[in-house]
Design a protein around this motif. Structure first.
Motif, PDB file in Angstrom:
ATOM      1  N   ILE A   1       0.976  -1.164   0.101  1.00  0.00           N
ATOM      2  CA  ILE A   1       0.261   0.152  -0.044  1.00  0.00           C
ATOM      3  C   ILE A   1       0.801   1.382  -0.098  1.00  0.00           C
ATOM      4  CG2 ILE A   1      -1.605   1.317   1.411  1.00  0.00           C
ATOM      5  CD1 ILE A   1      -2.959  -0.864   0.070  1.00  0.00           C
ATOM      6  N   ARG A   2       0.594   2.021  -0.876  1.00  0.00           N
ATOM      7  CA  ARG A   2       1.154   3.453  -1.000  1.00  0.00           C
ATOM      8  C   ARG A   2       0.162   4.323  -0.668  1.00  0.00           C
ATOM      9  NH1 ARG A   2       6.410   2.521  -2.614  1.00  0.00           N
ATOM     10  NH2 ARG A   2       6.691   0.812  -3.986  1.00  0.00           N
ATOM     11  N   PHE A   3       0.289   5.790  -0.367  1.00  0.00           N
ATOM     12  CA  PHE A   3      -0.836   6.856  -0.515  1.00  0.00           C
ATOM     13  C   PHE A   3      -0.130   7.989  -0.916  1.00  0.00           C
ATOM     14  CE2 PHE A   3       1.068   6.370   3.755  1.00  0.00           C
ATOM     15  CZ  PHE A   3       1.170   7.525   4.055  1.00  0.00           C
ATOM     16  N   MET A   4      -1.097   8.862  -1.424  1.00  0.00           N
ATOM     17  CA  MET A   4      -0.557  10.403  -1.609  1.00  0.00           C
ATOM     18  C   MET A   4      -2.001  11.119  -1.736  1.00  0.00           C
ATOM     19  SD  MET A   4       0.966   9.998  -5.473  1.00  0.00           S
ATOM     20  CE  MET A   4       2.078  11.306  -5.196  1.00  0.00           C
ATOM     21  N   THR A   5      -1.866  12.302  -1.469  1.00  0.00           N
ATOM     22  CA  THR A   5      -0.980  13.085  -0.812  1.00  0.00           C
ATOM     23  C   THR A   5      -0.926  13.573   0.531  1.00  0.00           C
ATOM     24  OG1 THR A   5      -0.317  14.154  -2.769  1.00  0.00           O
ATOM     25  CG2 THR A   5       0.308  15.414  -0.889  1.00  0.00           C
ATOM     26  N   SER A   6      -0.121  13.612   1.449  1.00  0.00           N
ATOM     27  CA  SER A   6      -0.299  13.910   2.785  1.00  0.00           C
ATOM     28  C   SER A   6       0.155  15.222   2.973  1.00  0.00           C
ATOM     29  CB  SER A   6       0.826  13.130   3.777  1.00  0.00           C
ATOM     30  OG  SER A   6       0.293  11.776   4.028  1.00  0.00           O
ATOM     31  N   HIS A   7      -0.853  15.925   3.625  1.00  0.00           N
ATOM     32  CA  HIS A   7      -0.553  17.528   3.905  1.00  0.00           C
ATOM     33  C   HIS A   7       0.172  17.524   5.391  1.00  0.00           C
ATOM     34  CE1 HIS A   7      -1.224  21.819   5.021  1.00  0.00           C
ATOM     35  NE2 HIS A   7      -1.932  21.737   3.592  1.00  0.00           N
ATOM     36  N   PRO A   8       1.259  18.132   5.457  1.00  0.00           N
ATOM     37  CA  PRO A   8       2.072  18.187   6.650  1.00  0.00           C
ATOM     38  C   PRO A   8       1.145  18.561   8.000  1.00  0.00           C
ATOM     39  CG  PRO A   8       3.419  19.015   4.822  1.00  0.00           C
ATOM     40  CD  PRO A   8       1.908  18.918   4.370  1.00  0.00           C
ATOM     41  N   LYS A   9       0.297  19.853   7.847  1.00  0.00           N
ATOM     42  CA  LYS A   9      -0.232  19.956   8.812  1.00  0.00           C
ATOM     43  C   LYS A   9      -1.233  18.994   9.547  1.00  0.00           C
ATOM     44  CE  LYS A   9      -4.533  22.032   6.728  1.00  0.00           C
ATOM     45  NZ  LYS A   9      -5.476  21.007   7.227  1.00  0.00           N
ATOM     46  N   ASP A  10      -1.735  18.026   8.862  1.00  0.00           N
ATOM     47  CA  ASP A  10      -2.564  16.878   9.560  1.00  0.00           C
ATOM     48  C   ASP A  10      -1.793  15.675   9.776  1.00  0.00           C
ATOM     49  OD1 ASP A  10      -4.614  18.617   9.302  1.00  0.00           O
ATOM     50  OD2 ASP A  10      -4.781  18.119   7.207  1.00  0.00           O
ATOM     51  N   ALA A  11      -0.515  15.672   8.973  1.00  0.00           N
ATOM     52  CA  ALA A  11       0.340  14.353   9.625  1.00  0.00           C
ATOM     53  C   ALA A  11       0.895  14.447  10.730  1.00  0.00           C
ATOM     54  CB  ALA A  11       1.420  14.364   8.429  1.00  0.00           C
ATOM     55  N   GLY A  12       0.927  13.113  11.524  1.00  0.00           N
ATOM     56  CA  GLY A  12       1.218  13.203  13.010  1.00  0.00           C
ATOM     57  C   GLY A  12       1.628  11.967  13.191  1.00  0.00           C
ATOM     58  N   GLU A  13       1.928  11.845  14.795  1.00  0.00           N
ATOM     59  CA  GLU A  13       2.931  10.582  15.055  1.00  0.00           C
ATOM     60  C   GLU A  13       1.737   9.467  15.016  1.00  0.00           C
ATOM     61  OE1 GLU A  13       5.627  10.908  18.593  1.00  0.00           O
ATOM     62  OE2 GLU A  13       4.260  12.616  19.019  1.00  0.00           O
ATOM     63  N   LYS A  14       0.552   9.521  15.101  1.00  0.00           N
ATOM     64  CA  LYS A  14      -0.290   8.298  14.826  1.00  0.00           C
ATOM     65  C   LYS A  14      -0.262   7.668  13.553  1.00  0.00           C
ATOM     66  CE  LYS A  14      -5.198   6.507  15.288  1.00  0.00           C
ATOM     67  NZ  LYS A  14      -6.517   7.050  15.496  1.00  0.00           N
ATOM     68  N   LEU A  15      -0.110   8.382  12.696  1.00  0.00           N
ATOM     69  CA  LEU A  15      -0.003   8.008  11.211  1.00  0.00           C
ATOM     70  C   LEU A  15       1.351   7.555  11.015  1.00  0.00           C
ATOM     71  CD1 LEU A  15      -0.506   7.881   8.259  1.00  0.00           C
ATOM     72  CD2 LEU A  15       0.328  10.182   7.960  1.00  0.00           C
ATOM     73  N   PHE A  16       2.452   8.123  11.656  1.00  0.00           N
ATOM     74  CA  PHE A  16       3.896   7.239  11.530  1.00  0.00           C
ATOM     75  C   PHE A  16       3.893   6.105  12.275  1.00  0.00           C
ATOM     76  CE2 PHE A  16       4.801  12.263  11.508  1.00  0.00           C
ATOM     77  CZ  PHE A  16       4.487  12.122  10.159  1.00  0.00           C
ATOM     78  N   ARG A  17       3.462   5.999  13.254  1.00  0.00           N
ATOM     79  CA  ARG A  17       3.594   4.793  14.229  1.00  0.00           C
ATOM     80  C   ARG A  17       2.594   3.627  13.427  1.00  0.00           C
ATOM     81  NH1 ARG A  17       2.655   8.247  18.624  1.00  0.00           N
ATOM     82  NH2 ARG A  17       0.471   7.427  18.610  1.00  0.00           N
ATOM     83  N   THR A  18       1.376   3.976  12.868  1.00  0.00           N
ATOM     84  CA  THR A  18       0.692   2.965  12.152  1.00  0.00           C
ATOM     85  C   THR A  18       1.278   2.478  10.965  1.00  0.00           C
ATOM     86  OG1 THR A  18      -1.533   4.003  12.836  1.00  0.00           O
ATOM     87  CG2 THR A  18      -1.555   2.712  11.009  1.00  0.00           C
ATOM     88  N   MET A  19       2.126   3.334  10.193  1.00  0.00           N
ATOM     89  CA  MET A  19       2.741   2.993   8.973  1.00  0.00           C
ATOM     90  C   MET A  19       3.907   1.896   9.346  1.00  0.00           C
ATOM     91  SD  MET A  19       3.306   6.630   7.052  1.00  0.00           S
ATOM     92  CE  MET A  19       4.451   5.932   5.882  1.00  0.00           C
ATOM     93  N   ALA A  20       4.453   2.457  10.364  1.00  0.00           N
ATOM     94  CA  ALA A  20       5.440   1.465  10.859  1.00  0.00           C
ATOM     95  C   ALA A  20       5.316   0.181  11.325  1.00  0.00           C
ATOM     96  CB  ALA A  20       6.389   2.119  12.305  1.00  0.00           C
ATOM     97  N   ARG A  21       4.104  -0.129  11.951  1.00  0.00           N
ATOM     98  CA  ARG A  21       3.704  -1.425  12.153  1.00  0.00           C
ATOM     99  C   ARG A  21       2.841  -2.196  11.237  1.00  0.00           C
ATOM    100  NH1 ARG A  21       0.096   1.702  15.843  1.00  0.00           N
ATOM    101  NH2 ARG A  21      -2.053   1.297  15.009  1.00  0.00           N
ATOM    102  N   CYS A  22       2.414  -1.612  10.143  1.00  0.00           N
ATOM    103  CA  CYS A  22       1.503  -2.253   9.145  1.00  0.00           C
ATOM    104  C   CYS A  22       2.344  -3.004   8.282  1.00  0.00           C
ATOM    105  CB  CYS A  22       0.763  -1.324   8.394  1.00  0.00           C
ATOM    106  SG  CYS A  22      -0.819  -0.569   9.376  1.00  0.00           S
ATOM    107  N   ALA A  23       2.274  -4.205   7.946  1.00  0.00           N
ATOM    108  CA  ALA A  23       3.202  -4.877   7.023  1.00  0.00           C
ATOM    109  C   ALA A  23       3.057  -4.637   5.709  1.00  0.00           C
ATOM    110  CB  ALA A  23       2.879  -6.553   7.301  1.00  0.00           C
ATOM    111  N   HIS A  24       1.715  -4.152   5.052  1.00  0.00           N
ATOM    112  CA  HIS A  24       1.412  -3.928   3.787  1.00  0.00           C
ATOM    113  C   HIS A  24       1.488  -2.415   3.368  1.00  0.00           C
ATOM    114  CE1 HIS A  24      -1.091  -7.660   4.328  1.00  0.00           C
ATOM    115  NE2 HIS A  24      -0.407  -7.896   3.295  1.00  0.00           N
TER     116      HIS A  24
END
Length: 503
Positions: free
Chosen positions: A298-321
């Motif tokens: 899974i890829r995605f676009m586009t992320s707006h920096p003002k709404d990107a945060g730690e929850k998103l980054f942690r979720t990306m890190a633990r998701c195998a796909h």
């Protein structure tokens, strides 16, 4: 004293621009509120009417006495590619075969982009050439659609000066394409559908995907951000999210069909779910998708920096796909310019998000968008952007000289810097990024990486193209039977733009 006077002038300039900005878009605050879902989702009955129009269009086209031929020409972003796949799906249901040349077609759809002036000029050139197709085949139907078509000035220019164009419609009217085409076929009159609409969601539109390897999945449409340089909110309407069940069903179907790479699309995917009745944000959606079994990425676009945060980054890190790849457009490295752009964050806040993302994913591949020469930008401010890319060290950048879009606040801002000055700043940016990309790519040489072989490159020496999990382009030697497969590749060489390897 001189510095104090200059700072005072700059503050007045900023206040003046923000005031003009708010007057230009009085609906901005209301536009940021979630839309009523009842106004957004197209009812099943209305969609069934479009299927009836599809059957009627097929009847009109059957009078040709042969299989009708259709050509769809796409410009712009991945969302436009996704929209074109739906246009092709509807045309195929009308009995059309898809061809690769406009000269062969009975129906031609040009799906357009309005993000930059050069894109519009190119489309006008392409549409102008279609007059020769009309001369040879007077019954051919020529359609202009997409973001550019939604702009009223463009539609008026087409109406007055491009009389061989039969149908003009914007992104919001895409789901009504069968009905609009029927109006042209039955009446042989020109049809324009560019009403100002907040936008909608229409599920169940047929799709033609050109590849069995990669697929686009729109999770939401529209934008509420109103960056001062951007035309997108005006032509694509307000943010509206697809129901998570619909997104999950589409991804599951693609995974079961063997698609290897699925890209989730939205003008700002981090805004996903704000308008849903049941609370779910983008990170939650990623976690749900990750539970779908299969060998896919899974890829995605586009992320707006003002709404990107730690929850998103942690979720990306633990998701195998989910790929450890993030496209996080910064646009400028100077906080004053970012404020004038209405981006909603400072340089320091952006850098903190980059730190958080890399802490969660040390192997993160990071890319971004940059605009040089925004109105009022000074050389020092442009060099702040160069210093930011030196600090962040992006794997790659999408870089642009500012292009004024009529109807946006930035188009009427004072812009004292010359085009020649901006080009010098732009070249410095490119020199810095090209060096950084080359250095980062050189770091891959000698390593073995997993790649998805996604197609042919057209280069006899390196006939196959592939992508790493981080989205880096790798040219390979090998046979076509590898297309659609994940393979391990040893990287043997690199340059600024690509890697080269052996299976």
């Amino acid at each position: 004293m001189a510095e104090a006077v200059a700072e005072g002038i700059k503050r007045k300039f900023d206040i003046f621009q923000i005031s003009r900005y708010n007057k230009l878009i009085p609906h901005r605050k209301a536009g940021q509120c979630p839309l009523n879902r009842k106004d957004v989702v197209i009812p099943a009955g209305d969609l069934e009417k479009q299927r009836d129009f599809t059957r009627r269009a097929a009847g009109y086209l059957a009078r040709l006495g042969r299989e009708p031929r259709a050509f769809v020409d796409t410009y712009g972003c991945q969302q436009n590619v996704s929209d074109s796949q739906r246009i092709m799906g509807m045309l195929r249901e009308m009995g059309c075969v898809l061809v690769r040349e406009a000269a062969e077609a009975d129906i031609i759809a040009v799906n357009t982009c309005a993000i930059r002036e050069n894109a519009e000029k190119k489309v006008f050139g392409v549409v102008g050439q279609l007059v020769h197709v009309k001369e040879k085949n007077p019954d051919a139907v020529i359609c202009l659609c997409g973001c550019m078509a939604q702009r009223r000035l463009v539609a008026e220019k087409i109406k007055a000066s491009y009389r061989h164009v039969d149908l003009v419609f914007g992104p919001q009217a895409l789901w009504k394409f069968p009905e609009l085409l029927c109006s042209v076929l039955s009446r042989r009159q020109r049809v324009f559908s560019i009403e100002e609409e907040h936008g909608s969601i229409a599920e169940g539109i047929p799709v033609v995907r050109e590849s069995g390897v990669k697929a686009w999945v729109s999770i939401m449409y529209g934008c509420n951000n109103f960056c001062s340089y951007c035309i997108v909110p005006y032509v694509r309407g307000r943010e509206r999210s697809r129901e998570p069940e619909a997104v999950l069903a589409e991804v599951r179907e693609l995974a079961e069909a063997g698609y290897k790479e699925i890209t989730l699309l939205g003008q700002n995917v981090n805004s996903y779910g704000k308008d849903l009745d049941t609370p779910m944000d983008f990170a939650d959606l990623l976690a749900e998708i990750d539970r779908i079994p299969g060998d896919y990425l899974i890829r995605f676009m586009t992320s707006h920096p003002k709404d990107a945060g730690e929850k998103l980054f942690r979720t990306m890190a633990r998701c195998a796909h989910v790929a450890h790849q993030l496209h996080l457009p910064v646009q400028s490295g100077n906080s004053r310019v970012l404020k004038a752009m209405n981006r909603g964050y400072t340089r320091e806040q952006y850098l903190e998000k980059v730190r958080q993302a890399r802490e969660a994913m040390p192997d993160l591949v990071l890319t971004s968008d940059i605009i040089i020469g925004f109105p009022g930008e000074t050389e020092a401010e442009a060099m702040d952007t160069v210093s930011l890319i030196e600090e962040v060290r992006y794997d790659a950048l999408f870089t642009f000289l500012f292009s004024p879009r009529p109807g946006t606040p930035a188009a009427v801002m004072a812009d004292p810097a010359s085009r020649a000055e901006k080009q010098v700043w732009f070249d410095r940016l490119l020199d810095a990024q090209n060096r950084i990309s080359a250095e980062l790519h050189q770091g891959y040489v000698g390593k073995t990486v997993r790649v998805l072989v996604d197609g042919e490159s057209g280069d006899g020496a390196w006939p196959l193209s592939s992508r790493t999990h981080g989205g880096r382009l790798v040219h390979l030697r090998g046979g076509r039977e590898l297309i659609g497969q994940y393979v391990d590749v040893k990287i043997t060489d690199s340059n600024t733009w690509a890697l080269f390897g052996e299976v």
